[in-house]
Design a protein around this motif. Structure first.
Motif, mmCIF file in Angstrom:
data_model
loop_
_atom_site.group_PDB
_atom_site.id
_atom_site.type_symbol
_atom_site.label_atom_id
_atom_site.label_comp_id
_atom_site.label_asym_id
_atom_site.label_seq_id
_atom_site.Cartn_x
_atom_site.Cartn_y
_atom_site.Cartn_z
ATOM 1 N N ALA A 96 4.236 2.264 0.412
ATOM 2 C CA ALA A 96 3.415 1.870 1.555
ATOM 3 C C ALA A 96 2.926 0.440 1.368
ATOM 4 O O ALA A 96 2.722 -0.008 0.238
ATOM 5 C CB ALA A 96 2.223 2.806 1.701
ATOM 6 N N GLY A 97 2.758 -0.251 2.476
ATOM 7 C CA GLY A 97 2.298 -1.628 2.402
ATOM 8 C C GLY A 97 1.430 -1.990 3.577
ATOM 9 O O GLY A 97 1.473 -1.329 4.635
ATOM 10 N N ASP A 98 0.608 -3.016 3.416
ATOM 11 C CA ASP A 98 -0.252 -3.450 4.507
ATOM 12 C C ASP A 98 -0.452 -4.951 4.436
ATOM 13 O O ASP A 98 -0.822 -5.471 3.378
ATOM 14 C CB ASP A 98 -1.602 -2.740 4.437
ATOM 15 C CG ASP A 98 -2.350 -2.857 5.736
ATOM 16 O OD1 ASP A 98 -2.269 -1.922 6.557
ATOM 17 O OD2 ASP A 98 -3.009 -3.898 5.941
ATOM 18 N N ASN A 99 -0.207 -5.637 5.556
ATOM 19 C CA ASN A 99 -0.393 -7.083 5.609
ATOM 20 C C ASN A 99 -1.379 -7.491 6.698
ATOM 21 O O ASN A 99 -1.353 -8.625 7.164
ATOM 22 C CB ASN A 99 0.955 -7.787 5.801
ATOM 23 C CG ASN A 99 1.621 -7.441 7.123
ATOM 24 O OD1 ASN A 99 1.144 -6.588 7.882
ATOM 25 N ND2 ASN A 99 2.728 -8.100 7.421
ATOM 26 N N ARG A 100 -2.253 -6.564 7.076
ATOM 27 C CA ARG A 100 -3.184 -6.853 8.167
ATOM 28 C C ARG A 100 -4.412 -7.643 7.719
ATOM 29 O O ARG A 100 -5.167 -8.154 8.549
ATOM 30 C CB ARG A 100 -3.627 -5.540 8.830
ATOM 31 C CG ARG A 100 -2.489 -4.811 9.518
ATOM 32 C CD ARG A 100 -2.920 -3.445 10.013
ATOM 33 N NE ARG A 100 -3.176 -2.525 8.906
ATOM 34 C CZ ARG A 100 -3.540 -1.251 9.069
ATOM 35 N NH1 ARG A 100 -3.713 -0.771 10.288
ATOM 36 N NH2 ARG A 100 -3.751 -0.476 8.023
#
Length: 125
Positions: A96-100
């Motif tokens: 899982a990844g998040d770039n927000r």
């Protein structure tokens, strides 16, 4: 958003080791947070380990000492080294990844991550 592709799963005997990889592509410039989750049949998805862009990591208590999460220098490949595997580690493992750019106050919670891979199966017998 980013695209995530896992690899490295397979079947192993109890006590063995596996190394999972997850390659990120797309808008990875601000991919600050990445994590590994797993889901066994009939169970909820649970966070295994997470890491931020500075290398700070956190683990589910039962994984400490057995699993190691890491990222490459370009921060686009995530790894999970799994040692002393047990049958109860059998599950589908998801990257899982998040770039927000939001806060990361619950790194092992699913809501922290906007993007998910398709998963790689780990079976321990």
């Amino acid at each position: 958003h980013v695209q995530l592709v896992e690899s490295g799963g397979g079947s192993v005997q109890a006590g063995g080791s596996l190394r999972l990889s997850c390659e990120a592509s797309g808008d990875t410039r601000t991919l600050n947070y990445m994590a590994w989750f797993r889901q066994a049949p009939g169970k909820e998805r649970e966070g295994v380990a997470a890491i931020d862009s500075d290398g700070a990591s956190i683990y589910l208590d039962s994984m400490k000492g057995r699993f190691i999460i890491s990222r490459d220098n370009a921060k686009t490949i995530l790894y999970l080294e799994m040692n002393s595997l047990k049958p109860e580690d059998t599950a589908m493992y998801y990257c899982a990844g998040d770039n927000r750019g939001g806060s990361w106050y619950r790194p092992l919670a699913t809501f922290q991550y906007a993007d998910w891979g398709q998963g790689t199966q780990v079976t321990v017998s």
